[in-house]
Scaffold this motif. Sequence first.
Motif, short mmCIF file in Angstrom:
data_model
loop_
_atom_site.label_atom_id
_atom_site.label_comp_id
_atom_site.label_asym_id
_atom_site.label_seq_id
_atom_site.Cartn_x
_atom_site.Cartn_y
_atom_site.Cartn_z
N MET A 132 0.85 -1.19 0.00
CA MET A 132 0.00 0.00 0.00
C MET A 132 0.89 1.25 0.00
O MET A 132 1.91 1.28 0.68
CB MET A 132 -0.88 0.03 1.25
N GLU A 133 0.48 2.25 -0.79
CA GLU A 133 1.18 3.53 -0.82
C GLU A 133 0.16 4.65 -0.79
O GLU A 133 -0.97 4.49 -1.26
CB GLU A 133 2.04 3.66 -2.08
N MET A 134 0.57 5.80 -0.25
CA MET A 134 -0.31 6.97 -0.16
C MET A 134 -0.16 7.82 -1.42
O MET A 134 0.93 8.29 -1.74
CB MET A 134 0.06 7.80 1.07
N TYR A 135 -1.27 8.01 -2.13
CA TYR A 135 -1.30 8.84 -3.33
C TYR A 135 -2.06 10.12 -3.02
O TYR A 135 -2.96 10.13 -2.19
CB TYR A 135 -1.95 8.09 -4.49
N ALA A 136 -1.68 11.19 -3.70
CA ALA A 136 -2.33 12.49 -3.51
C ALA A 136 -3.07 12.86 -4.79
O ALA A 136 -2.64 12.53 -5.89
CB ALA A 136 -1.29 13.56 -3.19
N TRP A 137 -4.19 13.56 -4.61
CA TRP A 137 -4.99 14.03 -5.74
C TRP A 137 -5.16 15.54 -5.62
O TRP A 137 -5.73 16.03 -4.67
CB TRP A 137 -6.37 13.38 -5.70
N GLY A 138 -4.63 16.27 -6.58
CA GLY A 138 -4.83 17.71 -6.66
C GLY A 138 -3.97 18.53 -5.71
O GLY A 138 -3.63 18.09 -4.62
N PHE A 139 -3.59 19.71 -6.19
CA PHE A 139 -2.82 20.65 -5.36
C PHE A 139 -3.13 22.09 -5.75
O PHE A 139 -2.25 22.94 -5.82
CB PHE A 139 -1.31 20.36 -5.46
N ALA A 140 -4.40 22.38 -5.93
CA ALA A 140 -4.82 23.71 -6.37
C ALA A 140 -4.43 24.82 -5.41
O ALA A 140 -4.20 25.95 -5.82
CB ALA A 140 -6.33 23.73 -6.61
N SER A 190 9.19 19.02 -13.70
CA SER A 190 9.29 17.80 -12.90
C SER A 190 8.14 16.84 -13.17
O SER A 190 8.29 15.63 -13.03
CB SER A 190 9.32 18.13 -11.41
N LEU A 191 6.99 17.39 -13.56
CA LEU A 191 5.81 16.56 -13.84
C LEU A 191 5.62 16.34 -15.34
O LEU A 191 4.53 16.07 -15.79
CB LEU A 191 4.56 17.21 -13.23
N GLN A 192 6.67 16.47 -16.11
CA GLN A 192 6.78 16.17 -17.53
C GLN A 192 6.46 17.34 -18.45
O GLN A 192 7.25 17.68 -19.30
CB GLN A 192 5.95 14.95 -17.94
N ASN A 193 5.28 17.95 -18.33
CA ASN A 193 4.92 19.07 -19.20
C ASN A 193 3.67 19.76 -18.66
O ASN A 193 3.09 19.33 -17.67
CB ASN A 193 4.72 18.61 -20.65
N LYS A 194 3.23 20.83 -19.34
CA LYS A 194 2.08 21.60 -18.87
C LYS A 194 0.81 20.75 -18.81
O LYS A 194 0.00 20.90 -17.90
CB LYS A 194 1.82 22.81 -19.78
N GLY A 195 0.61 19.90 -19.80
CA GLY A 195 -0.59 19.07 -19.82
C GLY A 195 -0.70 18.19 -18.59
O GLY A 195 -1.74 18.14 -17.93
N TYR A 205 -1.24 20.29 -15.24
CA TYR A 205 -2.61 20.70 -14.97
C TYR A 205 -3.50 19.51 -14.59
O TYR A 205 -4.40 19.65 -13.76
CB TYR A 205 -3.20 21.49 -16.13
N ARG A 206 -3.25 18.34 -15.15
CA ARG A 206 -4.02 17.15 -14.76
C ARG A 206 -3.74 16.79 -13.31
O ARG A 206 -4.66 16.44 -12.56
CB ARG A 206 -3.69 15.98 -15.68
N TYR A 207 -2.47 16.85 -12.92
CA TYR A 207 -2.12 16.58 -11.52
C TYR A 207 -2.70 17.65 -10.59
O TYR A 207 -3.27 17.34 -9.55
CB TYR A 207 -0.61 16.52 -11.33
N MET A 208 -2.56 18.91 -10.98
CA MET A 208 -3.02 20.01 -10.15
C MET A 208 -4.53 19.93 -9.88
O MET A 208 -4.99 20.16 -8.76
CB MET A 208 -2.69 21.36 -10.78
N HIS A 209 -5.30 19.59 -10.90
CA HIS A 209 -6.76 19.54 -10.77
C HIS A 209 -7.28 18.19 -10.30
O HIS A 209 -8.50 17.98 -10.27
CB HIS A 209 -7.42 19.94 -12.08
N GLY A 210 -6.38 17.28 -9.94
CA GLY A 210 -6.81 16.01 -9.39
C GLY A 210 -7.32 15.01 -10.40
O GLY A 210 -8.05 14.08 -10.05
N LYS A 211 -6.94 15.16 -11.65
CA LYS A 211 -7.34 14.21 -12.70
C LYS A 211 -6.43 12.99 -12.70
O LYS A 211 -6.82 11.92 -13.15
CB LYS A 211 -7.31 14.87 -14.08
N LEU A 212 -5.20 13.17 -12.23
CA LEU A 212 -4.22 12.08 -12.12
C LEU A 212 -3.68 12.07 -10.69
O LEU A 212 -3.48 13.13 -10.10
CB LEU A 212 -3.05 12.30 -13.09
#
Length: 87
Positions: free
Chosen positions: A3-11, A32-37, A40-47
């Motif tokens: 088990m690992e702790m994952y985070a969703w979103g960082f707005a 660090s998160l590859q590119n703008k696309g 934004y997916r990580y920031m908005h909690g899509k990934l």
Amino acid sequence: MKMEMYAWGFAGIYDKVLKKDFTPMRKQLTMSLQNKGYYYRYMHGKLPLSPRQQQIIQDLFEAFGYDRHVKFDKMEMRYVFQVDREK
């Protein structure tokens, strides 16, 4: 399997960041998160952000002189399947 702790979103992580630091921090984090696309997916909690990606964000905040305890929008424990390559 583990088990690992994952985070969703960082707005809200930039709420206490000074204006002079915002752009360079965002640019470094985007790279660090590859590119703008992906950024934004990580920031908005899509990934979900892996523990390693969370560490990268915390290290970046610390490098800029901010509290490394970044508050993500949501945290979730997930099963991670690993292949034993030693067999």
